[in-house]
Motif scaffolding. Sequence first.
Motif, PDB file in Angstrom:
ATOM      1  N   GLN A  77      25.978 -39.679-134.574  1.00  0.00           N
ATOM      2  CA  GLN A  77      26.135 -41.021-135.064  1.00  0.00           C
ATOM      3  C   GLN A  77      26.429 -41.884-133.852  1.00  0.00           C
ATOM      4  OE1 GLN A  77      26.715 -41.333-139.048  1.00  0.00           O
ATOM      5  NE2 GLN A  77      26.563 -43.342-139.431  1.00  0.00           N
ATOM      6  N   HIS A  78      25.663 -42.761-133.586  1.00  0.00           N
ATOM      7  CA  HIS A  78      25.840 -43.547-132.226  1.00  0.00           C
ATOM      8  C   HIS A  78      27.027 -44.603-132.690  1.00  0.00           C
ATOM      9  CE1 HIS A  78      24.920 -45.560-128.623  1.00  0.00           C
ATOM     10  NE2 HIS A  78      24.541 -46.460-129.010  1.00  0.00           N
ATOM     11  N   ASN A  79      27.854 -44.556-131.889  1.00  0.00           N
ATOM     12  CA  ASN A  79      28.731 -45.589-131.850  1.00  0.00           C
ATOM     13  C   ASN A  79      29.718 -45.218-133.011  1.00  0.00           C
ATOM     14  OD1 ASN A  79      28.020 -47.033-129.606  1.00  0.00           O
ATOM     15  ND2 ASN A  79      26.869 -48.381-130.947  1.00  0.00           N
ATOM     16  N   VAL A  80      29.936 -44.112-133.584  1.00  0.00           N
ATOM     17  CA  VAL A  80      30.972 -43.842-134.476  1.00  0.00           C
ATOM     18  C   VAL A  80      32.175 -43.199-133.686  1.00  0.00           C
ATOM     19  CG1 VAL A  80      31.767 -42.626-136.388  1.00  0.00           C
ATOM     20  CG2 VAL A  80      29.396 -44.096-136.482  1.00  0.00           C
ATOM     21  N   LEU A  81      33.341 -43.969-133.867  1.00  0.00           N
ATOM     22  CA  LEU A  81      34.632 -43.437-133.020  1.00  0.00           C
ATOM     23  C   LEU A  81      35.718 -42.992-134.304  1.00  0.00           C
ATOM     24  CD1 LEU A  81      36.401 -42.705-130.695  1.00  0.00           C
ATOM     25  CD2 LEU A  81      37.075 -45.442-130.924  1.00  0.00           C
ATOM     26  N   ALA A  82      36.384 -41.759-134.018  1.00  0.00           N
ATOM     27  CA  ALA A  82      37.345 -41.380-134.915  1.00  0.00           C
ATOM     28  C   ALA A  82      38.659 -41.439-134.210  1.00  0.00           C
ATOM     29  CB  ALA A  82      37.031 -39.822-135.431  1.00  0.00           C
ATOM     30  N   THR A  83      39.561 -42.255-134.841  1.00  0.00           N
ATOM     31  CA  THR A  83      41.053 -42.257-134.255  1.00  0.00           C
ATOM     32  C   THR A  83      42.051 -41.722-135.333  1.00  0.00           C
ATOM     33  OG1 THR A  83      41.373 -44.595-135.212  1.00  0.00           O
ATOM     34  CG2 THR A  83      40.339 -44.156-133.013  1.00  0.00           C
ATOM     35  N   GLY A  84      43.142 -41.012-134.827  1.00  0.00           N
ATOM     36  CA  GLY A  84      44.091 -40.814-135.709  1.00  0.00           C
ATOM     37  C   GLY A  84      45.723 -41.225-135.216  1.00  0.00           C
ATOM     38  N   GLY A  85      46.338 -41.546-136.284  1.00  0.00           N
ATOM     39  CA  GLY A  85      47.822 -42.022-135.726  1.00  0.00           C
ATOM     40  C   GLY A  85      48.860 -40.957-135.777  1.00  0.00           C
ATOM     41  N   GLY A  86      49.851 -41.267-135.227  1.00  0.00           N
ATOM     42  CA  GLY A  86      50.984 -40.552-135.051  1.00  0.00           C
ATOM     43  C   GLY A  86      51.801 -40.391-136.457  1.00  0.00           C
ATOM     44  N   THR A  87      53.246 -40.026-136.220  1.00  0.00           N
ATOM     45  CA  THR A  87      53.959 -39.418-137.382  1.00  0.00           C
ATOM     46  C   THR A  87      54.138 -40.384-138.271  1.00  0.00           C
ATOM     47  OG1 THR A  87      55.198 -38.270-135.766  1.00  0.00           O
ATOM     48  CG2 THR A  87      56.332 -38.373-137.767  1.00  0.00           C
ATOM     49  N   VAL A  88      54.331 -41.824-137.903  1.00  0.00           N
ATOM     50  CA  VAL A  88      54.452 -42.786-139.184  1.00  0.00           C
ATOM     51  C   VAL A  88      53.258 -43.185-139.839  1.00  0.00           C
ATOM     52  CG1 VAL A  88      55.343 -45.266-139.652  1.00  0.00           C
ATOM     53  CG2 VAL A  88      56.562 -43.720-138.013  1.00  0.00           C
ATOM     54  N   ASP A  89      52.086 -43.129-138.887  1.00  0.00           N
ATOM     55  CA  ASP A  89      50.676 -43.613-139.794  1.00  0.00           C
ATOM     56  C   ASP A  89      49.936 -42.503-140.334  1.00  0.00           C
ATOM     57  OD1 ASP A  89      48.532 -45.761-139.252  1.00  0.00           O
ATOM     58  OD2 ASP A  89      47.633 -43.762-138.790  1.00  0.00           O
ATOM     59  N   ARG A  90      49.721 -41.028-139.696  1.00  0.00           N
ATOM     60  CA  ARG A  90      49.183 -40.175-140.345  1.00  0.00           C
ATOM     61  C   ARG A  90      47.836 -40.310-140.899  1.00  0.00           C
ATOM     62  NH1 ARG A  90      54.017 -41.167-143.058  1.00  0.00           N
ATOM     63  NH2 ARG A  90      52.515 -41.584-144.955  1.00  0.00           N
ATOM     64  N   THR A  91      47.335 -41.280-140.364  1.00  0.00           N
ATOM     65  CA  THR A  91      45.806 -41.815-140.764  1.00  0.00           C
ATOM     66  C   THR A  91      44.769 -41.511-139.915  1.00  0.00           C
ATOM     67  OG1 THR A  91      46.741 -43.318-142.055  1.00  0.00           O
ATOM     68  CG2 THR A  91      44.651 -43.613-142.025  1.00  0.00           C
ATOM     69  N   ILE A  92      43.475 -40.837-140.344  1.00  0.00           N
ATOM     70  CA  ILE A  92      42.034 -40.850-139.784  1.00  0.00           C
ATOM     71  C   ILE A  92      41.591 -42.091-140.241  1.00  0.00           C
ATOM     72  CG2 ILE A  92      40.214 -39.425-139.232  1.00  0.00           C
ATOM     73  CD1 ILE A  92      41.634 -37.304-140.442  1.00  0.00           C
ATOM     74  N   ARG A  93      40.850 -42.783-138.936  1.00  0.00           N
ATOM     75  CA  ARG A  93      40.244 -43.865-139.506  1.00  0.00           C
ATOM     76  C   ARG A  93      38.860 -43.699-138.417  1.00  0.00           C
ATOM     77  NH1 ARG A  93      43.001 -48.085-141.684  1.00  0.00           N
ATOM     78  NH2 ARG A  93      45.571 -47.564-141.502  1.00  0.00           N
ATOM     79  N   LEU A  94      37.602 -43.846-139.052  1.00  0.00           N
ATOM     80  CA  LEU A  94      36.490 -44.172-138.669  1.00  0.00           C
ATOM     81  C   LEU A  94      35.676 -45.418-138.338  1.00  0.00           C
ATOM     82  CD1 LEU A  94      36.907 -41.029-139.763  1.00  0.00           C
ATOM     83  CD2 LEU A  94      34.145 -40.665-139.552  1.00  0.00           C
ATOM     84  N   TRP A  95      35.310 -45.587-137.235  1.00  0.00           N
ATOM     85  CA  TRP A  95      34.793 -46.952-136.848  1.00  0.00           C
ATOM     86  C   TRP A  95      33.488 -47.046-136.224  1.00  0.00           C
ATOM     87  CZ3 TRP A  95      38.885 -50.536-137.578  1.00  0.00           C
ATOM     88  CH2 TRP A  95      40.208 -50.120-137.594  1.00  0.00           C
ATOM     89  N   ASN A  96      32.630 -48.120-136.740  1.00  0.00           N
ATOM     90  CA  ASN A  96      31.532 -48.644-136.196  1.00  0.00           C
ATOM     91  C   ASN A  96      31.861 -49.447-134.945  1.00  0.00           C
ATOM     92  OD1 ASN A  96      29.239 -49.976-135.245  1.00  0.00           O
ATOM     93  ND2 ASN A  96      28.094 -49.613-137.433  1.00  0.00           N
ATOM     94  N   THR A  97      31.596 -49.038-133.744  1.00  0.00           N
ATOM     95  CA  THR A  97      32.162 -49.620-132.565  1.00  0.00           C
ATOM     96  C   THR A  97      31.282 -50.724-132.052  1.00  0.00           C
ATOM     97  OG1 THR A  97      31.311 -48.103-131.160  1.00  0.00           O
ATOM     98  CG2 THR A  97      33.679 -47.919-131.741  1.00  0.00           C
ATOM     99  N   SER A  98      30.074 -50.864-132.700  1.00  0.00           N
ATOM    100  CA  SER A  98      28.981 -51.894-132.441  1.00  0.00           C
ATOM    101  C   SER A  98      29.464 -53.386-133.348  1.00  0.00           C
ATOM    102  CB  SER A  98      27.855 -51.562-133.010  1.00  0.00           C
ATOM    103  OG  SER A  98      27.057 -50.491-132.110  1.00  0.00           O
ATOM    104  N   SER A  99      29.819 -52.824-134.510  1.00  0.00           N
ATOM    105  CA  SER A  99      30.388 -54.102-135.220  1.00  0.00           C
ATOM    106  C   SER A  99      31.870 -54.287-135.743  1.00  0.00           C
ATOM    107  CB  SER A  99      29.586 -53.849-136.816  1.00  0.00           C
ATOM    108  OG  SER A  99      30.014 -52.767-137.382  1.00  0.00           O
ATOM    109  N   MET A 100      32.396 -53.252-134.991  1.00  0.00           N
ATOM    110  CA  MET A 100      33.958 -52.898-135.274  1.00  0.00           C
ATOM    111  C   MET A 100      34.466 -53.201-136.479  1.00  0.00           C
ATOM    112  SD  MET A 100      35.107 -52.206-132.350  1.00  0.00           S
ATOM    113  CE  MET A 100      36.661 -52.018-132.840  1.00  0.00           C
ATOM    114  N   THR A 101      33.655 -52.593-137.545  1.00  0.00           N
ATOM    115  CA  THR A 101      34.100 -52.422-138.897  1.00  0.00           C
ATOM    116  C   THR A 101      34.485 -50.806-139.147  1.00  0.00           C
ATOM    117  OG1 THR A 101      31.714 -51.693-139.640  1.00  0.00           O
ATOM    118  CG2 THR A 101      32.417 -54.199-139.633  1.00  0.00           C
ATOM    119  N   GLU A 102      35.555 -50.918-139.910  1.00  0.00           N
ATOM    120  CA  GLU A 102      36.158 -49.526-140.354  1.00  0.00           C
ATOM    121  C   GLU A 102      35.448 -48.960-141.446  1.00  0.00           C
ATOM    122  OE1 GLU A 102      39.937 -47.958-142.778  1.00  0.00           O
ATOM    123  OE2 GLU A 102      40.329 -49.357-140.819  1.00  0.00           O
ATOM    124  N   LEU A 103      34.782 -47.744-141.150  1.00  0.00           N
ATOM    125  CA  LEU A 103      33.824 -47.160-142.057  1.00  0.00           C
ATOM    126  C   LEU A 103      34.611 -46.409-143.196  1.00  0.00           C
ATOM    127  CD1 LEU A 103      31.433 -45.815-139.312  1.00  0.00           C
ATOM    128  CD2 LEU A 103      31.220 -47.892-140.819  1.00  0.00           C
TER     129      LEU A 103
END
Length: 213
Positions: A77-103
């Motif tokens: 899926q073009h321009n979809v980025l997954a990011t994951g946070g550390g010990t305090v955050d613990r969250t996976i977030r998926l982003w549309n980097t074209s519109s910079m919206t959190e999916l």
Amino acid sequence: VVVLHDVRVAQHQVKRLAGHQQEVCGLAWSPDGKTLASGGNDNCVQIWSAADTSDSPLHSITAHQSAVKAVSWCPWQHNVLATGGGTVDRTIRLWNTSSMTELFSTDTGSQVSSIVWNSEYKELVTGHGFSHNQLTIWKYPRNMSESLLKVSDLTGHTSRVLLLTTSPDNTTVASVAADETIRLWKIWPQIKEKKSSTVTKKHPVSMLAQSIR
């Protein structure tokens, strides 16, 4: 600072990208090689364009509450980025980097250290640290009304998972952890090859049966 090199030339350092306030701990090029994502100990993700001559990021992600080591682009899926946070955050977030919206986003319950994908199964695997040191398989949502669905937890490491990588045939995930072990996980069997091997196994049996008759 992120330093880009072109090893084909003698003067190989071609660009320095200074967008993080602390150490850079995660890097990932998009599948088309046009965009670079960097995660840092400053809790930020910076999105850079390879074609941009400036030293400024295209976009910044500041939603995570701790260091972002896990950054990985979706291969199908073009321009979809997954990011994951550390010990305090613990969250996976998926982003549309074209519109910079959190999916999509989900709290994993553990530090996220690495993310890999599988296009055939439309799944991703995350590697974790404190507090469970597990790998988790997730089903990618089919539409915006769904969310990431946990398929299974894979346990065995006794300390933080540092890095995940997939085999060339995308059937196996290798995990490296701070417990000084490398573990191989057969997660995604190749369905087409499995069917053909079944046919191959049946063939000699039927020939043997014919010879007995």
